[in-house]
Motif scaffolding. Structure first.
Motif, short mmCIF file in Angstrom:
data_model
loop_
_atom_site.label_atom_id
_atom_site.label_comp_id
_atom_site.label_asym_id
_atom_site.label_seq_id
_atom_site.Cartn_x
_atom_site.Cartn_y
_atom_site.Cartn_z
N THR A 1 59.93 58.39 62.02
CA THR A 1 59.45 57.02 61.88
C THR A 1 60.58 56.04 62.17
OG1 THR A 1 57.78 57.63 60.24
CG2 THR A 1 58.45 55.32 60.31
N SER A 2 60.30 55.08 63.03
CA SER A 2 61.22 53.99 63.31
C SER A 2 60.68 52.72 62.66
CB SER A 2 61.38 53.79 64.82
OG SER A 2 62.13 52.62 65.11
N LYS A 3 61.58 51.89 62.11
CA LYS A 3 61.16 50.68 61.40
C LYS A 3 61.69 49.44 62.11
CE LYS A 3 61.18 53.09 56.93
NZ LYS A 3 61.74 53.10 55.55
N LEU A 4 60.87 48.40 62.15
CA LEU A 4 61.27 47.12 62.71
C LEU A 4 60.97 46.03 61.70
CD1 LEU A 4 62.21 45.44 65.23
CD2 LEU A 4 59.77 45.17 65.77
N LEU A 5 62.01 45.26 61.33
CA LEU A 5 61.84 44.14 60.40
C LEU A 5 61.59 42.86 61.19
CD1 LEU A 5 64.66 44.83 57.78
CD2 LEU A 5 62.22 45.31 57.57
N ILE A 6 60.56 42.12 60.78
CA ILE A 6 60.25 40.86 61.45
C ILE A 6 60.02 39.77 60.40
CG2 ILE A 6 59.24 41.99 63.46
CD1 ILE A 6 56.47 41.28 62.36
N ARG A 7 60.32 38.52 60.78
CA ARG A 7 60.04 37.36 59.93
C ARG A 7 59.22 36.38 60.79
NH1 ARG A 7 62.64 35.96 55.24
NH2 ARG A 7 64.45 37.28 55.77
N PRO A 8 57.91 36.53 60.82
CA PRO A 8 57.09 35.76 61.75
C PRO A 8 56.96 34.29 61.35
CG PRO A 8 55.69 37.06 60.32
CD PRO A 8 57.10 37.45 59.99
N ASP A 9 56.78 33.44 62.37
CA ASP A 9 56.41 32.05 62.13
C ASP A 9 55.05 31.80 62.77
OD1 ASP A 9 56.78 31.65 64.88
OD2 ASP A 9 58.83 30.94 64.60
N ARG A 10 54.59 30.54 62.70
CA ARG A 10 53.23 30.23 63.16
C ARG A 10 53.04 30.52 64.65
NH1 ARG A 10 52.05 24.73 61.11
NH2 ARG A 10 53.19 25.59 59.32
N ALA A 11 54.12 30.43 65.42
CA ALA A 11 54.01 30.72 66.86
C ALA A 11 53.76 32.20 67.12
CB ALA A 11 55.27 30.25 67.58
N ASP A 12 54.01 33.05 66.12
CA ASP A 12 53.84 34.50 66.29
C ASP A 12 52.42 34.98 65.97
OD1 ASP A 12 56.50 35.00 67.06
OD2 ASP A 12 57.15 34.92 64.98
N ASP A 13 51.56 34.08 65.52
CA ASP A 13 50.19 34.49 65.23
C ASP A 13 49.55 35.05 66.49
OD1 ASP A 13 47.82 34.82 63.76
OD2 ASP A 13 47.07 32.86 64.41
N GLY A 14 49.10 36.31 66.43
CA GLY A 14 48.52 36.97 67.60
C GLY A 14 49.52 37.67 68.49
#
Length: 302
Positions: free
Chosen positions: A182-195
Protein backbone atom coordinates in the motif's frame (compact mmCIF):
# COMPACT_ATOMS: atom_id res chain seq x y z
CA UNK A 1 -14.79 -2.06 -10.03
CA UNK A 2 -12.15 -2.37 -12.66
CA UNK A 3 -12.85 -3.58 -16.17
CA UNK A 4 -9.45 -5.23 -16.31
CA UNK A 5 -7.03 -6.36 -13.69
CA UNK A 6 -3.36 -6.96 -14.10
CA UNK A 7 -1.18 -9.27 -12.02
CA UNK A 8 2.52 -8.72 -11.89
CA UNK A 9 4.91 -11.54 -11.15
CA UNK A 10 8.66 -11.58 -11.34
CA UNK A 11 11.54 -13.89 -10.55
CA UNK A 12 15.13 -12.89 -11.07
CA UNK A 13 17.81 -15.58 -11.01
CA UNK A 14 20.95 -14.30 -9.34
CA UNK A 15 23.68 -13.54 -11.84
CA UNK A 16 26.79 -15.54 -11.12
CA UNK A 17 30.03 -16.22 -12.94
CA UNK A 18 31.99 -19.12 -11.55
CA UNK A 19 35.42 -20.49 -12.42
CA UNK A 20 36.46 -23.74 -10.81
CA UNK A 21 40.13 -23.43 -11.84
CA UNK A 22 42.14 -20.68 -13.42
CA UNK A 23 40.73 -17.18 -13.85
CA UNK A 24 37.43 -16.21 -15.40
CA UNK A 25 39.15 -14.58 -18.37
CA UNK A 26 40.57 -18.02 -19.28
CA UNK A 27 37.13 -19.64 -19.63
CA UNK A 28 36.59 -19.98 -23.41
CA UNK A 29 32.78 -20.02 -23.24
CA UNK A 30 31.02 -17.05 -24.83
CA UNK A 31 27.26 -17.25 -24.38
CA UNK A 32 24.81 -15.34 -26.53
CA UNK A 33 22.89 -13.50 -25.30
CA UNK A 34 24.74 -12.99 -22.01
CA UNK A 35 21.50 -12.63 -20.03
CA UNK A 36 17.79 -13.05 -20.78
CA UNK A 37 14.47 -11.58 -19.61
CA UNK A 38 11.60 -13.93 -20.41
CA UNK A 39 7.86 -13.53 -20.07
CA UNK A 40 6.33 -16.36 -18.05
CA UNK A 41 5.27 -19.12 -20.45
CA UNK A 42 7.34 -17.89 -23.42
CA UNK A 43 10.19 -19.73 -25.12
CA UNK A 44 13.87 -18.92 -24.66
CA UNK A 45 17.15 -20.09 -26.18
CA UNK A 46 20.79 -19.19 -25.50
CA UNK A 47 23.88 -20.42 -27.37
CA UNK A 48 27.11 -21.48 -25.72
CA UNK A 49 30.13 -22.02 -27.96
CA UNK A 50 33.85 -22.71 -27.76
CA UNK A 51 36.69 -22.74 -30.27
CA UNK A 52 39.12 -24.79 -28.17
CA UNK A 53 39.62 -28.56 -28.18
CA UNK A 54 37.72 -29.93 -25.22
CA UNK A 55 36.63 -33.10 -23.50
CA UNK A 56 32.96 -32.13 -23.41
CA UNK A 57 30.65 -29.20 -22.70
CA UNK A 58 27.03 -28.92 -21.58
CA UNK A 59 24.28 -26.86 -19.96
CA UNK A 60 23.27 -27.45 -16.35
CA UNK A 61 19.74 -26.25 -15.50
CA UNK A 62 16.57 -27.37 -13.74
CA UNK A 63 14.86 -27.08 -17.15
CA UNK A 64 16.36 -27.40 -20.62
CA UNK A 65 19.69 -28.89 -19.53
CA UNK A 66 22.05 -30.25 -22.21
CA UNK A 67 24.09 -33.40 -21.49
CA UNK A 68 27.84 -33.52 -21.98
CA UNK A 69 28.60 -33.03 -25.69
CA UNK A 70 31.70 -32.85 -27.90
CA UNK A 71 30.04 -30.25 -30.16
CA UNK A 72 31.48 -26.74 -30.39
CA UNK A 73 28.06 -25.08 -29.99
CA UNK A 74 25.22 -26.15 -27.72
CA UNK A 75 21.93 -24.41 -27.03
CA UNK A 76 19.97 -24.08 -23.83
CA UNK A 77 16.38 -24.10 -25.02
CA UNK A 78 13.04 -24.08 -23.22
CA UNK A 79 9.86 -24.02 -25.30
CA UNK A 80 7.66 -22.79 -22.45
CA UNK A 81 9.36 -21.37 -19.38
CA UNK A 82 6.99 -21.86 -16.43
CA UNK A 83 9.49 -22.50 -13.65
CA UNK A 84 9.48 -19.62 -11.15
CA UNK A 85 12.17 -21.32 -9.06
CA UNK A 86 14.54 -21.92 -11.94
CA UNK A 87 18.09 -22.50 -10.76
CA UNK A 88 20.62 -20.25 -12.49
CA UNK A 89 21.53 -22.11 -15.73
CA UNK A 90 25.23 -22.37 -16.53
CA UNK A 91 27.29 -23.62 -19.44
CA UNK A 92 30.36 -25.69 -18.54
CA UNK A 93 33.37 -27.06 -20.41
CA UNK A 94 36.13 -29.57 -19.65
CA UNK A 95 39.40 -28.70 -21.35
CA UNK A 96 43.16 -28.71 -20.68
CA UNK A 97 42.67 -30.70 -17.45
CA UNK A 98 40.33 -28.08 -15.99
CA UNK A 99 36.69 -27.19 -15.90
CA UNK A 100 35.06 -23.76 -15.96
CA UNK A 101 31.50 -22.53 -16.13
CA UNK A 102 29.68 -19.36 -17.10
CA UNK A 103 26.28 -18.67 -15.52
CA UNK A 104 23.32 -17.18 -17.35
CA UNK A 105 21.30 -14.50 -15.51
CA UNK A 106 17.61 -15.25 -16.12
CA UNK A 107 14.67 -13.00 -15.31
CA UNK A 108 11.17 -14.45 -15.56
CA UNK A 109 8.24 -12.04 -15.41
CA UNK A 110 4.57 -12.11 -16.24
CA UNK A 111 1.57 -9.83 -16.74
CA UNK A 112 -1.76 -11.57 -16.35
CA UNK A 113 -5.00 -9.95 -17.52
CA UNK A 114 -8.21 -10.98 -15.74
CA UNK A 115 -11.72 -9.78 -16.56
CA UNK A 116 -13.68 -8.46 -13.59
CA UNK A 117 -16.19 -11.30 -14.06
CA UNK A 118 -13.50 -13.96 -13.56
CA UNK A 119 -14.13 -16.49 -10.80
CA UNK A 120 -10.53 -16.33 -9.63
CA UNK A 121 -9.30 -13.57 -7.37
CA UNK A 122 -7.89 -10.88 -9.69
CA UNK A 123 -4.56 -9.17 -9.12
CA UNK A 124 -5.11 -5.44 -9.18
CA UNK A 125 -4.28 -1.88 -8.22
CA UNK A 126 -6.97 0.21 -6.53
CA UNK A 127 -7.23 3.64 -4.95
CA UNK A 128 -9.42 4.51 -1.96
CA UNK A 129 -9.89 6.71 1.09
CA UNK A 130 -11.76 6.31 4.35
CA UNK A 131 -13.31 9.78 3.83
CA UNK A 132 -15.90 9.86 1.07
CA UNK A 133 -16.41 13.62 1.59
CA UNK A 134 -13.55 15.98 2.42
CA UNK A 135 -13.63 19.39 4.12
CA UNK A 136 -11.60 22.23 2.64
CA UNK A 137 -8.30 22.75 4.49
CA UNK A 138 -8.27 19.41 6.32
CA UNK A 139 -5.62 16.71 5.82
CA UNK A 140 -6.62 13.42 4.20
CA UNK A 141 -4.94 10.19 3.14
CA UNK A 142 -5.42 8.41 -0.17
CA UNK A 143 -4.46 4.73 -0.34
CA UNK A 144 -3.16 2.82 -3.36
CA UNK A 145 -3.32 -0.95 -2.88
CA UNK A 146 -1.10 -3.06 -5.14
CA UNK A 147 -1.81 -6.79 -5.11
CA UNK A 148 0.49 -9.73 -5.94
CA UNK A 149 3.59 -7.87 -7.08
CA UNK A 150 7.14 -9.21 -7.07
CA UNK A 151 9.89 -8.42 -6.55
CA UNK A 152 8.64 -5.47 -4.54
CA UNK A 153 12.04 -3.73 -4.58
CA UNK A 154 11.53 -3.19 -8.32
CA UNK A 155 8.16 -1.52 -7.74
CA UNK A 156 7.46 2.20 -8.10
CA UNK A 157 4.02 3.65 -7.36
CA UNK A 158 3.33 6.92 -9.16
CA UNK A 159 0.55 9.25 -7.98
CA UNK A 160 -1.18 11.54 -10.47
CA UNK A 161 -3.55 14.45 -10.00
CA UNK A 162 -5.12 14.78 -13.41
CA UNK A 163 -2.13 14.39 -15.73
CA UNK A 164 0.39 15.81 -13.23
CA UNK A 165 2.75 13.51 -11.33
CA UNK A 166 2.51 14.58 -7.67
CA UNK A 167 4.34 11.82 -5.76
CA UNK A 168 6.30 8.57 -6.06
CA UNK A 169 6.80 5.66 -3.66
CA UNK A 170 9.62 3.11 -3.85
CA UNK A 171 10.00 -0.03 -1.75
CA UNK A 172 13.14 -1.54 -0.22
CA UNK A 173 11.80 -4.97 0.80
CA UNK A 174 13.94 -7.84 -0.46
CA UNK A 175 11.07 -10.34 -0.64
CA UNK A 176 11.05 -12.08 -4.03
CA UNK A 177 7.68 -13.81 -3.77
CA UNK A 178 4.46 -11.90 -4.65
CA UNK A 179 3.18 -9.58 -1.91
CA UNK A 180 0.53 -6.89 -1.40
CA UNK A 181 1.67 -3.32 -0.82
CA UNK A 182 0.00 0.00 0.00
CA UNK A 183 1.22 3.45 -0.96
CA UNK A 184 -0.16 6.52 0.84
CA UNK A 185 -0.65 10.07 -0.43
CA UNK A 186 -1.46 12.96 1.93
CA UNK A 187 -3.54 15.79 0.48
CA UNK A 188 -5.01 19.03 1.87
CA UNK A 189 -7.74 19.93 -0.65
CA UNK A 190 -9.23 23.36 -1.22
CA UNK A 191 -12.42 24.38 -3.03
CA UNK A 192 -10.66 24.32 -6.41
CA UNK A 193 -9.98 20.59 -5.87
CA UNK A 194 -13.65 19.62 -5.76
CA UNK A 195 -13.99 16.94 -8.46
CA UNK A 196 -10.22 16.56 -8.91
CA UNK A 197 -9.19 13.19 -10.35
CA UNK A 198 -6.46 11.14 -8.66
CA UNK A 199 -5.01 7.85 -9.85
CA UNK A 200 -2.07 5.64 -8.95
CA UNK A 201 0.16 3.65 -11.26
CA UNK A 202 2.25 0.64 -10.25
CA UNK A 203 5.33 0.08 -12.40
CA UNK A 204 7.92 -2.70 -12.37
CA UNK A 205 11.34 -1.40 -13.40
CA UNK A 206 13.06 -4.49 -14.81
CA UNK A 207 16.13 -2.74 -16.22
CA UNK A 208 17.57 -2.48 -19.71
CA UNK A 209 17.10 -6.19 -20.37
CA UNK A 210 13.41 -6.09 -19.46
CA UNK A 211 10.50 -5.24 -21.75
CA UNK A 212 10.86 -2.04 -23.77
CA UNK A 213 7.80 -0.71 -21.93
CA UNK A 214 7.92 -1.60 -18.20
CA UNK A 215 4.93 -3.64 -16.95
CA UNK A 216 2.45 -1.10 -15.60
CA UNK A 217 -0.87 -1.32 -13.76
CA UNK A 218 -3.07 1.77 -13.40
CA UNK A 219 -6.00 2.24 -11.04
CA UNK A 220 -9.33 3.70 -11.98
CA UNK A 221 -9.45 7.48 -11.51
CA UNK A 222 -10.74 8.52 -8.09
CA UNK A 223 -12.74 11.76 -7.92
CA UNK A 224 -12.62 13.61 -4.61
CA UNK A 225 -15.61 15.52 -3.23
CA UNK A 226 -14.71 18.67 -1.30
CA UNK A 227 -17.14 20.61 0.87
CA UNK A 228 -16.47 24.30 1.54
CA UNK A 229 -18.31 27.25 3.04
CA UNK A 230 -19.58 30.28 1.07
CA UNK A 231 -17.08 33.07 0.49
CA UNK A 232 -17.77 36.34 -1.34
CA UNK A 233 -15.04 37.95 -3.41
CA UNK A 234 -15.72 41.28 -1.67
CA UNK A 235 -17.72 42.36 1.37
CA UNK A 236 -19.47 45.48 -0.04
CA UNK A 237 -20.79 46.62 -3.41
CA UNK A 238 -22.44 49.85 -4.55
CA UNK A 239 -25.44 49.42 -6.82
CA UNK A 240 -27.30 52.03 -8.92
CA UNK A 241 -31.09 51.93 -8.76
CA UNK A 242 -32.12 50.86 -12.26
CA UNK A 243 -34.46 48.49 -14.08
CA UNK A 244 -31.60 46.44 -15.51
CA UNK A 245 -29.42 46.26 -12.38
CA UNK A 246 -29.74 43.56 -9.74
CA UNK A 247 -28.30 42.75 -6.35
CA UNK A 248 -26.55 39.43 -7.05
CA UNK A 249 -25.47 37.58 -3.93
CA UNK A 250 -24.82 34.28 -5.69
CA UNK A 251 -21.71 32.59 -4.34
CA UNK A 252 -20.03 29.19 -4.81
CA UNK A 253 -20.39 26.77 -1.92
CA UNK A 254 -20.60 23.04 -1.42
CA UNK A 255 -23.19 22.11 -0.39
CA UNK A 256 -25.10 24.96 -2.03
CA UNK A 257 -25.69 28.04 0.10
CA UNK A 258 -28.99 29.18 1.56
CA UNK A 259 -29.59 32.96 1.25
CA UNK A 260 -31.19 35.47 3.63
CA UNK A 261 -31.58 39.23 3.18
CA UNK A 262 -31.74 41.89 5.92
CA UNK A 263 -32.64 45.57 5.61
CA UNK A 264 -34.99 48.03 7.31
CA UNK A 265 -36.47 48.55 3.87
CA UNK A 266 -37.47 44.91 3.40
CA UNK A 267 -40.90 43.84 4.63
CA UNK A 268 -41.11 40.32 3.16
CA UNK A 269 -38.59 37.53 3.67
CA UNK A 270 -36.43 36.91 0.57
CA UNK A 271 -34.60 33.61 0.00
CA UNK A 272 -33.46 34.26 -3.56
CA UNK A 273 -29.82 35.06 -4.23
CA UNK A 274 -30.77 37.87 -6.66
CA UNK A 275 -33.19 40.82 -6.33
CA UNK A 276 -33.82 43.70 -8.71
CA UNK A 277 -32.60 47.11 -7.56
CA UNK A 278 -35.52 48.91 -9.20
CA UNK A 279 -37.90 47.48 -6.59
CA UNK A 280 -35.81 48.73 -3.65
CA UNK A 281 -35.54 51.97 -1.75
CA UNK A 282 -32.12 53.58 -1.37
CA UNK A 283 -30.16 52.15 1.56
CA UNK A 284 -28.13 49.18 2.75
CA UNK A 285 -29.07 45.56 2.06
CA UNK A 286 -27.17 42.70 3.70
CA UNK A 287 -27.16 39.27 2.10
CA UNK A 288 -25.93 36.26 4.06
CA UNK A 289 -25.01 33.00 2.31
CA UNK A 290 -24.71 29.97 4.57
CA UNK A 291 -24.28 26.21 4.66
CA UNK A 292 -23.37 23.76 7.44
CA UNK A 293 -19.70 24.83 7.32
CA UNK A 294 -20.29 28.51 7.91
CA UNK A 295 -21.63 31.74 6.46
CA UNK A 296 -20.44 34.89 4.72
CA UNK A 297 -22.22 38.23 4.37
CA UNK A 298 -22.11 40.97 1.77
CA UNK A 299 -23.54 44.52 2.00
CA UNK A 300 -25.12 46.12 -1.07
CA UNK A 301 -25.41 49.91 -0.99
CA UNK A 302 -28.25 51.08 -3.23
Amino acid sequence: MFQNFFGLFFLSALAQLISFSGTLAECPLPISPQSVVVKFGDSVSVNCSSSVTHMGMGWESTVGGVHLSTASLITWRVSELTDWDIYTPFCYINYDKQQCVVALPVTVYSIRVCESSSTETPDSVSISTVNLTMIEGNLYELLCDVHNVAPVQKLTVNWYKGETLVDQTNFTDTTKSPVNKTSKLLIRPDRADDGAQYRCEAELNLGDEGPQHPPTVTSKSFSIKVHYKPKHSRSTEKISQSDDVSLNCTVKANPAAVYTWHSKHLIEKISSSVIQSSTLSPGNYTCTAANYLGEDSKVFIV
